[in-house]
Motif scaffolding. Structure first.
Motif, PDB file in Angstrom:
ATOM      1  N   ARG A  25      70.878  18.328  23.154  1.00 47.94           N
ATOM      2  CA  ARG A  25      72.246  18.656  22.752  1.00 47.94           C
ATOM      3  C   ARG A  25      72.279  19.596  21.549  1.00 47.94           C
ATOM      4  NH1 ARG A  25      74.802  13.413  21.128  1.00 47.94           N
ATOM      5  NH2 ARG A  25      76.577  14.770  20.650  1.00 47.94           N
ATOM      6  N   ALA A  26      71.121  19.929  20.997  1.00 41.24           N
ATOM      7  CA  ALA A  26      71.074  20.730  19.775  1.00 41.24           C
ATOM      8  C   ALA A  26      71.265  22.214  20.083  1.00 41.24           C
ATOM      9  CB  ALA A  26      69.749  20.507  19.056  1.00 41.24           C
ATOM     10  N   ILE A  27      72.060  22.884  19.257  1.00 46.49           N
ATOM     11  CA  ILE A  27      72.336  24.307  19.420  1.00 46.49           C
ATOM     12  C   ILE A  27      72.207  24.982  18.056  1.00 46.49           C
ATOM     13  CG2 ILE A  27      74.011  26.045  20.139  1.00 46.49           C
ATOM     14  CD1 ILE A  27      75.281  23.984  21.947  1.00 46.49           C
ATOM     15  N   VAL A  63      64.882  28.016  19.553  1.00 47.20           N
ATOM     16  CA  VAL A  63      64.993  27.915  21.014  1.00 47.20           C
ATOM     17  C   VAL A  63      63.623  28.093  21.648  1.00 47.20           C
ATOM     18  CG1 VAL A  63      66.124  28.809  23.079  1.00 47.20           C
ATOM     19  CG2 VAL A  63      67.335  28.840  20.896  1.00 47.20           C
ATOM     20  N   ILE A  64      62.892  29.102  21.218  1.00 43.46           N
ATOM     21  CA  ILE A  64      61.566  29.377  21.775  1.00 43.46           C
ATOM     22  C   ILE A  64      60.650  28.167  21.624  1.00 43.46           C
ATOM     23  CG2 ILE A  64      59.500  30.817  21.535  1.00 43.46           C
ATOM     24  CD1 ILE A  64      61.385  33.088  20.620  1.00 43.46           C
ATOM     25  N   GLY A  94      62.689  37.359  24.467  1.00 43.43           N
ATOM     26  CA  GLY A  94      62.288  36.788  25.752  1.00 43.43           C
ATOM     27  C   GLY A  94      63.229  35.710  26.246  1.00 43.43           C
ATOM     28  N   LEU A  95      64.333  35.469  25.527  1.00 47.13           N
ATOM     29  CA  LEU A  95      65.298  34.453  25.933  1.00 47.13           C
ATOM     30  C   LEU A  95      66.317  35.049  26.900  1.00 47.13           C
ATOM     31  CD1 LEU A  95      65.963  32.736  22.472  1.00 47.13           C
ATOM     32  CD2 LEU A  95      64.354  32.037  24.269  1.00 47.13           C
ATOM     33  N   LEU A 199      72.085  31.893  23.977  1.00 45.13           N
ATOM     34  CA  LEU A 199      70.719  32.163  24.419  1.00 45.13           C
ATOM     35  C   LEU A 199      70.018  30.867  24.790  1.00 45.13           C
ATOM     36  CD1 LEU A 199      69.630  34.666  21.619  1.00 45.13           C
ATOM     37  CD2 LEU A 199      70.795  35.167  23.769  1.00 45.13           C
ATOM     38  N   ALA A 200      69.239  30.908  25.862  1.00 42.80           N
ATOM     39  CA  ALA A 200      68.454  29.750  26.302  1.00 42.80           C
ATOM     40  C   ALA A 200      67.082  30.234  26.758  1.00 42.80           C
ATOM     41  CB  ALA A 200      69.164  29.013  27.441  1.00 42.80           C
ATOM     42  N   ARG A 201      66.164  29.277  26.959  1.00 44.17           N
ATOM     43  CA  ARG A 201      64.806  29.667  27.372  1.00 44.17           C
ATOM     44  C   ARG A 201      64.780  30.194  28.798  1.00 44.17           C
ATOM     45  NH1 ARG A 201      64.126  25.316  24.182  1.00 44.17           N
ATOM     46  NH2 ARG A 201      64.274  23.824  25.890  1.00 44.17           N
ATOM     47  N   SER A 202      65.669  29.709  29.656  1.00 45.35           N
ATOM     48  CA  SER A 202      65.666  30.114  31.065  1.00 45.35           C
ATOM     49  C   SER A 202      67.087  30.435  31.513  1.00 45.35           C
ATOM     50  CB  SER A 202      65.105  28.991  31.949  1.00 45.35           C
ATOM     51  OG  SER A 202      63.796  28.645  31.553  1.00 45.35           O
TER      52      SER A 202
END
Length: 307
Positions: A25-27, A63-64, A94-95, A199-202
């Protein structure tokens, strides 16, 4: 400045503990609690756990490294233009871009308890905020001084307790740190809004609901009319460009990289043809994400604090 002011640091530690306990849940966001990026996180995920980070790089790295599920990063403001450094941090990270939101920026002039607007001599805030209020500050005779971010500026004046020192920040920051609001709507224009990307990893697997937007980066070949040819496919295939910006790279004054936003998704026939033409005339093309386009005119008022 290499650390948060003491009033902000206490909140930062509380929020970090909550984020560590529930990373899903962390942003992450850049700035101190109460920053406009904090408000953007609360818009994106009202039940999320905002994690303050000192820099954009720190928020992206969180995030990474899997410390958070996502990060919310500002990219452009309707009054002051693009946010510095983000144009090259996005492609390098890369995100994947998985969403966007807009926050209506309503700047307040803050002071310590008992301070008055006429008694201030200088005001501290992030350079973006100072630029968005430059005409009002000039009219008030206040000397602008750049600071790390808006909310940290609010915390700083509470730490220094100087009645002649003010800050430009949000009403949320004033609430969190106990500042007096001396003036509201300090910005030079009412239409002051900041756009944020999520932004997210995928990438998200599901197709965006409603109108979709795609962001991509590319570098054109160093030949005459390269940009004209690279973008020509969007015009001939009826694909609308909503944003185009450039920056130099690699220590060269000839290697220009570009960030663009287009309407649509890569699997649409017209967009696919335009991307093929772009790739043909470019050294490289990198898709950064496809996501739901959010109209900037939607009401983006102040969210309640979660910390």
């Amino acid at each position: 400045m290499q650390a948060y002011p003491a009033p902000a640091q206490r909140l930062v530690e509380e929020m970090r503990e909550a984020a560590r306990a529930d990373r899903a849940r962390a942003i992450a966001f850049q700035g101190a609690p109460g920053a406009y990026s904090h408000q953007a996180v609360l818009r994106v995920a009202p039940q999320g756990l905002p994690l303050p980070c000192f820099s954009f790089e720190d928020a992206i790295q969180a995030v990474i490294d899997g410390e958070v599920a996502e990060a919310v990063i500002p990219v452009e403001n309707s009054l002051h233009g693009r946010v510095a450094d983000v144009h090259f941090l996005l492609p390098e990270s890369g995100l994947a871009i998985v969403g966007e939101t807009h926050v209506k920026v309503e700047h307040c002039l803050l002071g310590i308890s008992g301070a008055t607007a006429s008694g201030l001599s200088e005001v501290i805030s992030h350079p973006q905020a100072l630029g968005q209020c430059r005409r009002r500050l000039r009219a008030l005779g206040l000397r602008p001084v750049a600071y790390a971010d808006t909310a940290a500026a609010a915390a700083e004046i509470m730490a220094r307790r100087d009645p002649a020192l003010g800050a430009i920040a949000s009403a949320l920051a004033a609430e969190l740190y106990g500042c007096d609001i001396l003036m509201t709507n300090l910005e030079d224009a009412e239409h002051n809004r900041t756009r944020f990307l999520v932004l997210a990893r995928s990438p998200r697997q599901e197709r965006p609901d409603g109108r979709a937007k795609t962001t991509l980066a590319f570098e054109v070949k160093n030949i005459p009319a390269a940009l004209f040819k690279a973008l020509g496919g969007f015009a001939t295939n009826g694909v609308n460009l909503t944003r185009l910006e450039s920056h130099l790279s690699g220590g060269s004054f000839t290697a220009a990289q570009f960030l663009i936003d287009i309407e649509g998704t890569p699997d649409e026939p017209g967009v696919a043809r335009a991307l093929e033409e772009l790739a043909f005339h470019s050294k490289w093309v990198r898709l950064l994400g496809t996501y739901r386009a959010e109209p900037p005119e939607e009401d983006h008022g102040r969210a309640a604090p979660s910390a």
